[in-house]
Structures are given as C-alpha cells and as structure tokens.
Scaffold this motif. Structure first.
Motif, PDB file in Angstrom:
ATOM      1  N   GLY A  65       0.780  -1.231   0.000  1.00 39.96           N
ATOM      2  CA  GLY A  65       0.000   0.000   0.000  1.00 39.96           C
ATOM      3  C   GLY A  65       0.812   1.281   0.000  1.00 39.96           C
ATOM      4  O   GLY A  65       0.258   2.365  -0.030  1.00 39.96           O
ATOM      5  N   ARG A  66       2.110   1.170   0.100  1.00 39.35           N
ATOM      6  CA  ARG A  66       3.042   2.297   0.016  1.00 39.35           C
ATOM      7  C   ARG A  66       2.998   3.256   1.205  1.00 39.35           C
ATOM      8  O   ARG A  66       3.907   4.031   1.393  1.00 39.35           O
ATOM      9  CB  ARG A  66       2.878   3.059  -1.294  1.00 39.35           C
ATOM     10  N   SER A  67       1.945   3.249   2.003  1.00 42.74           N
ATOM     11  CA  SER A  67       1.884   4.079   3.209  1.00 42.74           C
ATOM     12  C   SER A  67       1.028   3.358   4.237  1.00 42.74           C
ATOM     13  O   SER A  67       0.228   2.487   3.885  1.00 42.74           O
ATOM     14  CB  SER A  67       1.298   5.464   2.905  1.00 42.74           C
ATOM     15  N   ALA A  68       1.224   3.736   5.506  1.00 47.40           N
ATOM     16  CA  ALA A  68       0.463   3.095   6.578  1.00 47.40           C
ATOM     17  C   ALA A  68       0.137   4.116   7.651  1.00 47.40           C
ATOM     18  O   ALA A  68       1.000   4.896   8.064  1.00 47.40           O
ATOM     19  CB  ALA A  68       1.258   1.941   7.179  1.00 47.40           C
ATOM     20  N   ARG A  69      -1.108   4.087   8.082  1.00 48.28           N
ATOM     21  CA  ARG A  69      -1.565   4.914   9.193  1.00 48.28           C
ATOM     22  C   ARG A  69      -2.028   3.958  10.281  1.00 48.28           C
ATOM     23  O   ARG A  69      -2.862   3.086  10.034  1.00 48.28           O
ATOM     24  CB  ARG A  69      -2.702   5.855   8.777  1.00 48.28           C
ATOM     25  N   VAL A  70      -1.486   4.153  11.475  1.00 47.12           N
ATOM     26  CA  VAL A  70      -1.769   3.253  12.589  1.00 47.12           C
ATOM     27  C   VAL A  70      -2.571   4.013  13.640  1.00 47.12           C
ATOM     28  O   VAL A  70      -2.224   5.140  13.995  1.00 47.12           O
ATOM     29  CB  VAL A  70      -0.453   2.712  13.197  1.00 47.12           C
ATOM     30  N   ARG A  71      -3.639   3.376  14.118  1.00 51.66           N
ATOM     31  CA  ARG A  71      -4.498   3.965  15.144  1.00 51.66           C
ATOM     32  C   ARG A  71      -4.603   2.992  16.312  1.00 51.66           C
ATOM     33  O   ARG A  71      -4.598   1.782  16.112  1.00 51.66           O
ATOM     34  CB  ARG A  71      -5.908   4.205  14.606  1.00 51.66           C
ATOM     35  N   LEU A  72      -4.762   3.547  17.496  1.00 49.12           N
ATOM     36  CA  LEU A  72      -4.984   2.744  18.695  1.00 49.12           C
ATOM     37  C   LEU A  72      -6.156   3.348  19.445  1.00 49.12           C
ATOM     38  O   LEU A  72      -6.216   4.554  19.660  1.00 49.12           O
ATOM     39  CB  LEU A  72      -3.737   2.760  19.583  1.00 49.12           C
ATOM     40  N   ARG A  73      -7.103   2.480  19.819  1.00 44.91           N
ATOM     41  CA  ARG A  73      -8.224   2.931  20.640  1.00 44.91           C
ATOM     42  C   ARG A  73      -8.532   1.840  21.658  1.00 44.91           C
ATOM     43  O   ARG A  73      -8.122   0.691  21.504  1.00 44.91           O
ATOM     44  CB  ARG A  73      -9.453   3.275  19.793  1.00 44.91           C
ATOM     45  N   LEU A  74      -9.251   2.228  22.690  1.00 49.10           N
ATOM     46  CA  LEU A  74      -9.660   1.274  23.712  1.00 49.10           C
ATOM     47  C   LEU A  74     -11.150   1.025  23.616  1.00 49.10           C
ATOM     48  O   LEU A  74     -11.917   1.940  23.371  1.00 49.10           O
ATOM     49  CB  LEU A  74      -9.324   1.808  25.110  1.00 49.10           C
ATOM     50  N   GLU A  75     -11.516  -0.228  23.794  1.00 51.12           N
ATOM     51  CA  GLU A  75     -12.905  -0.631  23.945  1.00 51.12           C
ATOM     52  C   GLU A  75     -12.966  -1.403  25.254  1.00 51.12           C
ATOM     53  O   GLU A  75     -11.934  -1.787  25.788  1.00 51.12           O
ATOM     54  CB  GLU A  75     -13.345  -1.482  22.745  1.00 51.12           C
ATOM     55  N   PRO A  76     -14.151  -1.641  25.785  1.00 51.05           N
ATOM     56  CA  PRO A  76     -14.218  -2.332  27.071  1.00 51.05           C
ATOM     57  C   PRO A  76     -13.418  -3.640  27.081  1.00 51.05           C
ATOM     58  O   PRO A  76     -13.697  -4.553  26.319  1.00 51.05           O
ATOM     59  CB  PRO A  76     -15.720  -2.588  27.251  1.00 51.05           C
ATOM     60  N   GLY A  77     -12.378  -3.673  27.902  1.00 45.58           N
ATOM     61  CA  GLY A  77     -11.577  -4.871  28.076  1.00 45.58           C
ATOM     62  C   GLY A  77     -10.552  -5.163  27.009  1.00 45.58           C
ATOM     63  O   GLY A  77      -9.817  -6.139  27.116  1.00 45.58           O
ATOM     64  N   GLU A  78     -10.458  -4.329  25.970  1.00 42.59           N
ATOM     65  CA  GLU A  78      -9.483  -4.632  24.927  1.00 42.59           C
ATOM     66  C   GLU A  78      -8.938  -3.390  24.244  1.00 42.59           C
ATOM     67  O   GLU A  78      -9.567  -2.336  24.226  1.00 42.59           O
ATOM     68  CB  GLU A  78     -10.045  -5.607  23.896  1.00 42.59           C
ATOM     69  N   ALA A  79      -7.746  -3.576  23.694  1.00 40.58           N
ATOM     70  CA  ALA A  79      -7.112  -2.555  22.863  1.00 40.58           C
ATOM     71  C   ALA A  79      -7.362  -2.944  21.414  1.00 40.58           C
ATOM     72  O   ALA A  79      -7.282  -4.116  21.054  1.00 40.58           O
ATOM     73  CB  ALA A  79      -5.610  -2.508  23.142  1.00 40.58           C
ATOM     74  N   VAL A  80      -7.667  -1.952  20.592  1.00 38.86           N
ATOM     75  CA  VAL A  80      -7.931  -2.178  19.177  1.00 38.86           C
ATOM     76  C   VAL A  80      -6.967  -1.316  18.375  1.00 38.86           C
ATOM     77  O   VAL A  80      -6.923  -0.100  18.548  1.00 38.86           O
ATOM     78  CB  VAL A  80      -9.388  -1.819  18.805  1.00 38.86           C
ATOM     79  N   MET A  81      -6.192  -1.960  17.519  1.00 35.52           N
ATOM     80  CA  MET A  81      -5.263  -1.264  16.632  1.00 35.52           C
ATOM     81  C   MET A  81      -5.742  -1.430  15.207  1.00 35.52           C
ATOM     82  O   MET A  81      -6.227  -2.504  14.838  1.00 35.52           O
ATOM     83  CB  MET A  81      -3.857  -1.861  16.741  1.00 35.52           C
ATOM     84  N   GLU A  82      -5.587  -0.400  14.418  1.00 39.07           N
ATOM     85  CA  GLU A  82      -5.895  -0.481  12.994  1.00 39.07           C
ATOM     86  C   GLU A  82      -4.675  -0.005  12.223  1.00 39.07           C
ATOM     87  O   GLU A  82      -4.141   1.066  12.512  1.00 39.07           O
ATOM     88  CB  GLU A  82      -7.095   0.384  12.637  1.00 39.07           C
ATOM     89  N   ILE A  83      -4.254  -0.819  11.270  1.00 38.78           N
ATOM     90  CA  ILE A  83      -3.163  -0.461  10.370  1.00 38.78           C
ATOM     91  C   ILE A  83      -3.786  -0.355   8.986  1.00 38.78           C
ATOM     92  O   ILE A  83      -4.194  -1.358   8.400  1.00 38.78           O
ATOM     93  CB  ILE A  83      -2.034  -1.505  10.409  1.00 38.78           C
ATOM     94  N   ALA A  84      -3.906   0.878   8.511  1.00 38.02           N
ATOM     95  CA  ALA A  84      -4.584   1.148   7.240  1.00 38.02           C
ATOM     96  C   ALA A  84      -3.553   1.511   6.178  1.00 38.02           C
ATOM     97  O   ALA A  84      -2.630   2.283   6.436  1.00 38.02           O
ATOM     98  CB  ALA A  84      -5.580   2.289   7.417  1.00 38.02           C
ATOM     99  N   ASP A  85      -3.709   0.942   4.992  1.00 36.37           N
ATOM    100  CA  ASP A  85      -2.824   1.293   3.879  1.00 36.37           C
ATOM    101  C   ASP A  85      -3.632   1.926   2.760  1.00 36.37           C
ATOM    102  O   ASP A  85      -4.861   1.993   2.826  1.00 36.37           O
ATOM    103  CB  ASP A  85      -2.016   0.083   3.391  1.00 36.37           C
ATOM    104  N   SER A  86      -2.932   2.395   1.741  1.00 34.93           N
ATOM    105  CA  SER A  86      -3.604   3.057   0.618  1.00 34.93           C
ATOM    106  C   SER A  86      -3.424   2.267  -0.672  1.00 34.93           C
ATOM    107  O   SER A  86      -3.457   2.833  -1.753  1.00 34.93           O
ATOM    108  CB  SER A  86      -3.050   4.471   0.449  1.00 34.93           C
ATOM    109  N   GLY A  87      -3.243   0.966  -0.534  1.00 34.76           N
ATOM    110  CA  GLY A  87      -3.011   0.113  -1.700  1.00 34.76           C
ATOM    111  C   GLY A  87      -4.283  -0.321  -2.392  1.00 34.76           C
ATOM    112  O   GLY A  87      -5.366   0.209  -2.132  1.00 34.76           O
ATOM    113  N   PRO A  88      -4.162  -1.340  -3.249  1.00 41.94           N
ATOM    114  CA  PRO A  88      -5.308  -1.802  -4.038  1.00 41.94           C
ATOM    115  C   PRO A  88      -6.307  -2.630  -3.228  1.00 41.94           C
ATOM    116  O   PRO A  88      -7.410  -2.905  -3.710  1.00 41.94           O
ATOM    117  CB  PRO A  88      -4.657  -2.653  -5.128  1.00 41.94           C
ATOM    118  N   GLY A  89      -5.953  -3.046  -2.024  1.00 41.71           N
ATOM    119  CA  GLY A  89      -6.857  -3.873  -1.226  1.00 41.71           C
ATOM    120  C   GLY A  89      -6.893  -5.305  -1.726  1.00 41.71           C
ATOM    121  O   GLY A  89      -6.049  -5.729  -2.512  1.00 41.71           O
ATOM    122  N   LEU A  90      -7.852  -6.048  -1.248  1.00 41.31           N
ATOM    123  CA  LEU A  90      -8.037  -7.448  -1.638  1.00 41.31           C
ATOM    124  C   LEU A  90      -9.507  -7.696  -1.933  1.00 41.31           C
ATOM    125  O   LEU A  90     -10.374  -7.078  -1.305  1.00 41.31           O
ATOM    126  CB  LEU A  90      -7.617  -8.387  -0.494  1.00 41.31           C
TER     127      LEU A  90
END
Length: 179
Positions: A65-90
């Motif tokens: 995807g040539r670039s990556a944006r990483v996010r971290l958030r909390l939900e009840p009892g867990e940490a949620v990370m998202e690694i988003a790219d700007s590529g063609p997807g699947l």
C-alpha cells in the motif's frame, strides 16, 4: 518455538510498542505514522513476539500500500489497533484466505514483491496465543488490518488513584538528602 505458544509475558504499553514499530519503518524509508489517540494501553504479552507480529502487518501495509496509518483505541476490556494502507486492497474472497500458511493472493504472486505466504498466518497465531486476533477488511481505497488484544488485568485500576482508607498508616515523609 511455536508461534501459538507465547514466551514469557510482561506488562507493556501497547502505544510504546506501536511507536517503536512505526519509528523503525520510518527509519527504513517507509511512510508510516502513528496517529494521536489513546495515551496508554497496558497489555500482558510476549513483547518480542508481539513486536514481530505488528512489524509484519506494518511491513505488508508498506509493501502493498506504500503508506500506513496506525491507530490505537480502547474498547471495554481490549485494545484495538488499525493499520490502514492506501493500496489496491483485496477481493472479499481473499480477506480470510491470506491467513492460510504459504498462501499468497494472485495479485501478490504476480507482483515483484517477495514473500513466502507465512507472515499473516504467523501473525494470527501470535495474536491468538495472546487471547487476541487479527482480521482484514477493505476500506474503499486500501486495506485495514484490525488487531484486538485483551487489556492487562486491572490496567484501568492501575491508572487511577485509590483513596486511602482511614485505617491505613501514613507514609513516612520523603526527606531530601543534604549535599
């Protein structure tokens, strides 16, 4: 060691681990960024195995995807990370299949990018061994890898000040040492 069996666990701040992974990618010339968000997310993990799993996800985002944006958030009892790219997807049919050992999607096989098809299966094994998981989803332009991990027991309680009970003894005063 089998990736489904984590090594010794320690309490770590997930945001710090993510920042190290992102910083390493940026040092290698990758366009990676950890977005502002949660200040702290304490998890009990095999820190090295987790770092390798997150590095694999970020490397894939940068490779395809040539670039990556990483996010971290909390939900009840867990940490949620998202690694988003700007590529063609699947394609939808590939989103789960790419976790199969030695499988590479047709677009990955026909590209000039190297790989054996083991990274995502190992990453999933590591995360599941820690009580978490990873899944992929399309995001219009690109792909998002969503990682979920349970927060460390009492992690919220550890960050709050507990009121002292009346029967607890006073702490001795802190004394400055004379020089």
């Amino acid at each position: 060691r089998d990736a489904s069996e984590p090594g010794a666990r320690e309490r770590v701040d997930l945001r710090s681990v993510l920042q190290c992974v992102v910083d390493d990618a940026a040092l290698m010339g990758g366009d990676a960024e950890l977005e502002d968000g949660e200040d702290e997310a304490l998890v009990e993990v095999d820190a090295l195995a987790l770092q390798r799993a997150l590095t694999n996800l970020l490397d894939n985002a940068l490779k395809y995807g040539r670039s990556a944006r990483v996010r971290l958030r909390l939900e009840p009892g867990e940490a949620v990370m998202e690694i988003a790219d700007s590529g063609p997807g699947l394609p939808e049919a590939e989103l789960e299949r790419v976790f199969t050992p030695f499988y590479r999607s047709p677009s990955a096989r026909s590209s000039d990018r190297s790989g054996m098809g083991l990274g995502l299966s190992v990453t999933r094994s590591v995360l599941r061994a820690h009580g978490g998981d990873v899944r992929l989803r399309s995001a219009g332009q690109g792909l998002i890898a969503e990682v979920r991990l349970p927060l460390a027991p009492d992690s919220a309680a550890a960050s709050t000040v507990r009121p002292r009970m009346a029967e607890e003894p006073d702490e001795p005063p802190i004394r400055a040492l004379a020089s």
